[in-house]
Scaffold this motif. Sequence first.
Motif, mmCIF file in Angstrom:
data_model
loop_
_atom_site.group_PDB
_atom_site.id
_atom_site.type_symbol
_atom_site.label_atom_id
_atom_site.label_comp_id
_atom_site.label_asym_id
_atom_site.label_seq_id
_atom_site.Cartn_x
_atom_site.Cartn_y
_atom_site.Cartn_z
ATOM 1 N N GLY A 181 0.814 -1.204 0.000
ATOM 2 C CA GLY A 181 0.000 0.000 0.000
ATOM 3 C C GLY A 181 0.846 1.251 0.000
ATOM 4 N N PRO A 182 0.195 2.402 0.167
ATOM 5 C CA PRO A 182 0.929 3.669 0.095
ATOM 6 C C PRO A 182 1.712 3.998 1.361
ATOM 7 C CG PRO A 182 -1.393 4.074 0.524
ATOM 8 C CD PRO A 182 -1.263 2.600 0.308
ATOM 9 N N HIS A 183 1.468 3.271 2.440
ATOM 10 C CA HIS A 183 2.123 3.612 3.699
ATOM 11 C C HIS A 183 3.573 3.159 3.721
ATOM 12 C CE1 HIS A 183 -1.696 4.799 5.419
ATOM 13 N NE2 HIS A 183 -2.218 3.669 4.996
ATOM 14 N N GLY A 184 4.370 3.862 4.509
ATOM 15 C CA GLY A 184 5.737 3.448 4.728
ATOM 16 C C GLY A 184 5.802 2.349 5.772
ATOM 17 N N PRO A 185 6.971 1.788 5.995
ATOM 18 C CA PRO A 185 7.098 0.709 6.968
ATOM 19 C C PRO A 185 6.961 1.231 8.399
ATOM 20 C CG PRO A 185 9.253 1.331 6.153
ATOM 21 C CD PRO A 185 8.257 2.110 5.345
ATOM 22 N N ALA A 186 6.516 0.367 9.289
ATOM 23 C CA ALA A 186 6.343 0.709 10.696
ATOM 24 C C ALA A 186 6.612 -0.531 11.527
ATOM 25 C CB ALA A 186 4.934 1.239 10.960
ATOM 26 N N ARG A 187 6.810 -0.320 12.821
ATOM 27 C CA ARG A 187 6.977 -1.450 13.726
ATOM 28 C C ARG A 187 6.408 -1.060 15.087
ATOM 29 N NH1 ARG A 187 13.555 -1.343 14.654
ATOM 30 N NH2 ARG A 187 13.673 0.674 15.715
#
Length: 827
Positions: free
Chosen positions: A709-715
């Motif tokens: 999707g358009p979102h960047g990576p996260a944790r």
Amino acid sequence: MISLVAIAACADAPTPREVFDAEVVPVLERRCAATACHGVAPDAAARGEVIDATRLNLPLDAAGRIADRDAAYAAARRAIDAVEAPAYSTLLRKALGGAHPDGLPHHGGSVLRGPDDPAYQAIRGWIEVEPDGGEDPAPLTALERQFADTVQPALAAAGCMTAHCHGVTAGATPYRLDGGVGGRFPIAATRANHAASLAQVALDGDPWQSRLLRKAQPPGPGIAHEAASTVLLSGAGGRVPEIVAWICAERRARTGAGCTPPGAPPITGFVFVRGPVAPRAALDLDDFTPGTDLWLATVADAALAPATLTNLTAALHPDGPADVRDPAVSRDGARVVFAMRTSADRGHRLWLLELATGAARPLTDEGGALPGGGVATDRDPTWGPDGAVWFASTRAGALAERGAVLDAELYSVAPATGAVTRWTYTPHVERKPTFLDVGEVGDTGGSVAFTALRDGVPGRARAHAFRFPPSLRSEYHAHAGVTQPQTLFHDARELPDGRLVAVVGELPAPWSAGALAIVDRDLGPELPPGVAGPAAVERYLPPRVVLPGDGAYRDPAPLPDGRLLVAHQPAPFDPADPAARFAPRLELLELAERPDGGGPTVARAVVLLDEPGVALTDPEPVALRAPVRDDDAAPPPATASTAVFRHQGLPMIDALLVAPAPVGVKRPRDDLAAVRLVEHLPVTRAQRAAVPPDETLFGVDGASTVGLGPHGPARILGELPLAADGSFQVEVPAGVAFRLQALDADGVATGAIHDRWFYGLPGQVLTQGVSAAAGTARYGARCAGCHGDPDGVAGRAPAMEPPDALTGASWSLARYAQQDPRRPLAP
């Protein structure tokens, strides 16, 4: 029985300490020494209580009597004024409570019935014999005395100091005044009223543009005011000329010059950018348009027609054309800082130029290619407190949240040393910083405001104004534009009366151009489609007006007399068309207020400069202005590596995110058990490459190497349970962006989507939220002013009590054991 005070003048009169022991200690024991108030139980330390030695704390014995009279005496003396009058002492005024005309807000309410109460008389009698106290004030300065003699009586006579207007108990009202004691003003009250009123005046040359005066006049010469009377100062004994004289004296003290004489030009000239017609995106800092230069126009009269024109930057790029933009003139009118780029493979850097000599030097390093792709560029300079230059930069090298452009963060640079400080760490693009200097909403005095793009939630992309004070006393917070129906609220600038003018349009924004809007204290909620319009909703929203006009505007620059310099492209022009030709001219707009209270309009527009086929943009006035007002607090030490995030109640915020408008019932969920902090992981252009749909398992369009999707990576940065009142506090690494995600008892994400990224600077304490379990008092103080009554009754006036003085709103279970302010819990 004869009181000890009555014989104080005799040769064998008791000492002040003896009077305190005999007369005051019994009152404190009866009225103030409960352990829920100011009493400290004998085993308090053993039970983990932390006692603030600077406050009125009374050590007790097992019988509930004051055990340490020395400590009690010292604590009481810190709260008295032995120089002016005993009645001015905080010890007495707090005990009267905020409901009494002479009292102050007090969490314990009223513990003294009034000046006739024997307990009041006992305390007052002791203060009369004390030689000195902890609140003995320094004499008023000359300017404070001038305020006391002229402005303060006018405000009192106009009724401005009543509780429901601008009195000390008018909690959410930004401008609060101390009405004094018995019609008289203690030095401390005068000093506080002077500081509060100074924040409501224009110190840049035209005192009549001051919010203090414009709010006290009917629409036309004045601006909209909620008070029932629209001519508040007309019956104040002819004090308006004296108020003007005080404002001009305050300006002279800060600048060395008085106010601008009537008919004189409010500025000595203006700088502007001249160059070719080219796209100028609102939120992308990476475009390169060579052929521009910074010019200076001098003016001879109030009409501001240019008398001379001088190219200021031609000699700074001898090897070829350059891209010059974003000028900002210093508050003393002597220097201009601007951004200049000389080639496509180098970014903009900031330059500082002396207007008197033309001498110029680089202020930041020339940006080169970033390791992860793109070029580092410094843009949008503005002058802040202490002469620092704040700017937006892509030097961190990361992409914005959705990966379309490089992320721009806020920095500042000290011109004398070149030292650079980073201020923001969000994945939102931040542009066009400016400083708020007139009026206050919370901690906005001396705050930096800027446009931030929030586009993390599909269909809810908005770019509007946020702000925070450099002292970091409050966090990066929404300020203006969120209630506008348009999705772009860009390049906000402060008018001398404290209102904002900005460019409004729609996202995506291929141009930095659109309509002009003026808003007054735009702190209303974000409104879902279809909600704006009903009278029950509009009553909660701040006045906001889109100025009529054809074509498109950009670069509004307020003048000290309330007029506007703008770049204006008349019709036809379509800001939504990337191929449109935008060749604006420079105009001078004169604003006027509609007599019916309908807000501002353009009374007159005058073309100052126009060259067909040439873009004239970025006008900035050259004038002597007062320094940016500092909020009198230093930021936390930068040596810390963490920040503290305190949330007073996640369920209530979840309810507001579901129903943010001023109508509708707010229903906090009862199944929120924990909170997850989701960390944003910055990535570069090289790390985030597009992936064709046929290379994904299900043919996903818009996929990249970091996600489908358009979102960047996260944790997951961390998870922790909520306290019983829905609160939590947590220590987080400084400089890390995170958002919140509510969890149920099974650890499953639930509730509303949080599209706001938080971060903390080293040593900062961020506070959010309100408890749903605390009843309407805390909600009324924190939320009702924007979001309406919690039960959805739209016509009800919002409560405006001071949130902490009367409700203890910050005493959450996450911060204090059993909500006891003496038993703090570590994050």
